[in-house]
Design an enzyme around this catalytic site. Structure first.
Site, PDB file in Angstrom:
ATOM      1  N   HIS A   1       1.589   5.746  -4.803  1.00 45.63           N
ATOM      2  CA  HIS A   1       2.312   4.498  -5.097  1.00 45.63           C
ATOM      3  C   HIS A   1       1.368   3.554  -5.816  1.00 45.63           C
ATOM      4  CE1 HIS A   1       4.659   0.834  -4.603  1.00 45.63           C
ATOM      5  NE2 HIS A   1       5.691   1.634  -4.432  1.00 45.63           N
TER       6      HIS A   1
ATOM      7  N   ASP B   1       9.988   8.038  -0.947  1.00 41.96           N
ATOM      8  CA  ASP B   1      10.942   9.040  -1.411  1.00 41.96           C
ATOM      9  C   ASP B   1      10.811  10.394  -0.718  1.00 41.96           C
ATOM     10  OD1 ASP B   1      12.269   7.377  -3.172  1.00 41.96           O
ATOM     11  OD2 ASP B   1      10.715   7.612  -4.689  1.00 41.96           O
TER      12      ASP B   1
END
Ligand code: ACO
Length: 366
Positions: A251, A305
């Site tokens: 991320h 996710d």
């Protein structure tokens, strides 16, 4: 006198706080762990839209307002019906939203248009799904909450409270995440005083990519390709040797685990088939270990996710709806950012650095 250059980015927001160093995520200051434990999606939409002073706006019942706005207007249906039948739902969503003439075509967008967007988008996505699938559309049911109604419209059977709540937790955790790539796209479009429909269409274009909201179906493709627990290690090693990406990891902001990933791991375990969860868990362990070995100075962690995909699969949604479902959850956040952007609007012009050749002459002799 020439004015000094003053590029404008999008930086200030009071909606979602992200502390990437410590893994803290808040909606208007409320910790995400508390929000997901104690609120439904409608309350979260109200919180995001109306801000910290009113957890639910004093004179409005967001839940019933969303319920009453679910039907698609005839003009939206016309655009939907004109699409090729095999249009993937995410592409149909992006296209039809840009032609939703009752979701603002004028500047600035309002709360009313935002509520229309949040309420109608699930109906639109479910219709697009049935169209691409060759199945009959299912009308919204006003007795059901926002998320349960979405499942109902996709499947045509009443979801159990457990499945509806599992998906609702996903919706809540994905409802906003600061100025992500898609929200940035939305805010840039609005900064030109363009309209909400154009801005959401741009946001959907950005969300669709596999490095953003397109990651969840890729996660399941990976798990399918691995097949069994004993194949996890060689599969991951091969992928990393070939410089491939492990979807659901990494991320741009978090330097510890994303708190949404922590929660979704737990929620996914509650609903997923034990074998599937075990495969995902083993995959995660090996992926984190191998990524840490490759870059000990720059740790990567599980992102939203990875278990988000496991949860969506367990709830029974088809993969073609994973990215549209991410987008449906995010309509609340996009609406809040749209209102915040226009309240303090300046044309966004990000700073840039020219790295090309210095000025030179272009003549016939050159
Ligand atoms: N698998 C393998 N390698 C990775 C991964 C990954 N998931 N993530 C980062 N890396 C590598 C990068 O290639 C880079 O290597 P390099 O220096 O040799 O080029 C290095 O690790 C550092 O990358 P970062 O700076 O931490 O990551 P960046 O900010 O560039 O990208 C991103 C972040 C796009 C999310 C990336 O981690 C990724 O591609 N993840 C997989 C896709 C994914 O899950 N996307 C959803 C993210 S959540 C959301 O919606 C934004």
């Amino acid at each position: 006198m020439t004015r000094p250059s003053n590029p404008v980015g999008v930086g200030d927001t009071a909606i979602t706080g992200i502390d990437g160093a410590h893994g803290v995520l808040t909606y208007h200051g409320y910790r995400i762990e508390d929000v997901v434990a104690h609120r439904d999606y409608e309350a979260v939409a109200g919180l995001l839209l109306w801000g910290p002073r009113h957890d639910s706006p004093p004179d409005r019942d967001v839940a019933s307002e969303l319920r009453s706005r679910r039907s698609l207007p005839p003009t939206t249906e016309q655009v939907l019906d004109a699409l090729p039948k095999d249009t993937p739902p995410i592409d149909g969503f992006r296209t039809v939203v840009s032609a939703m003439n009752d979701v603002a075509r004028v500047y600035p967008p309002t709360v009313e248009e935002s509520l229309d967007l949040i309420a109608r988008s699930p109906t639109l996505v479910a219709r697009l799904y049935h169209r691409s699938n060759g199945t009959r559309p299912v009308e919204p049911d006003r007795q059901l909450g926002h998320v349960a109604n979405y499942l109902w419209m996709v499947e045509g059977i009443l979801p159990t409270p457990e499945r509806a709540r599992a998906l609702e937790r996903y919706f809540i955790l994905l409802a906003d995440h600061g100025i992500s790539a898609s929200t940035f796209a939305l805010r840039i479009v609005l900064s030109t005083r363009s309209d909400l429909a154009s801005a959401v269409s741009a946001a959907l274009g950005a969300l669709k990519g596999p490095l953003h909201g397109g990651a969840p179906p890729e996660v399941l493709e990976m798990l399918d390709a691995v097949g069994s627990i004993d194949q996890v290690e060689p599969w991951i090693d091969r992928l990393l040797e070939e410089r491939g990406r492990l979807f659901g990891f990494g991320h741009p902001i978090y330097r510890v685990e994303d708190p949404r990933a922590t929660l979704l791991r737990k929620f996914a375990k509650e609903v997923a088939a034990p074998d599937r969860y075990a495969l995902a868990r083993r995959f995660e362990e090996v992926a984190l270990e191998r990524l840490a070995l490759r870059r000990p100075d720059h740790r990567l962690f599980t992102n939203v996710d990875f278990y988000g995909a496991v949860l969506l699969e367990a709830v029974g949604l088809p993969r073609a709806l994973f990215t549209p479902t991410f987008a449906l959850a995010r309509t609340a956040g996009w609406s809040a950012h749209a209102l915040e952007q226009v309240a303090q609007n300046r044309l966004v012009r990000p700073p840039e650095r020219y790295i090309g050749p210095p000025p030179r002459t272009w003549s016939d002799q050159a």
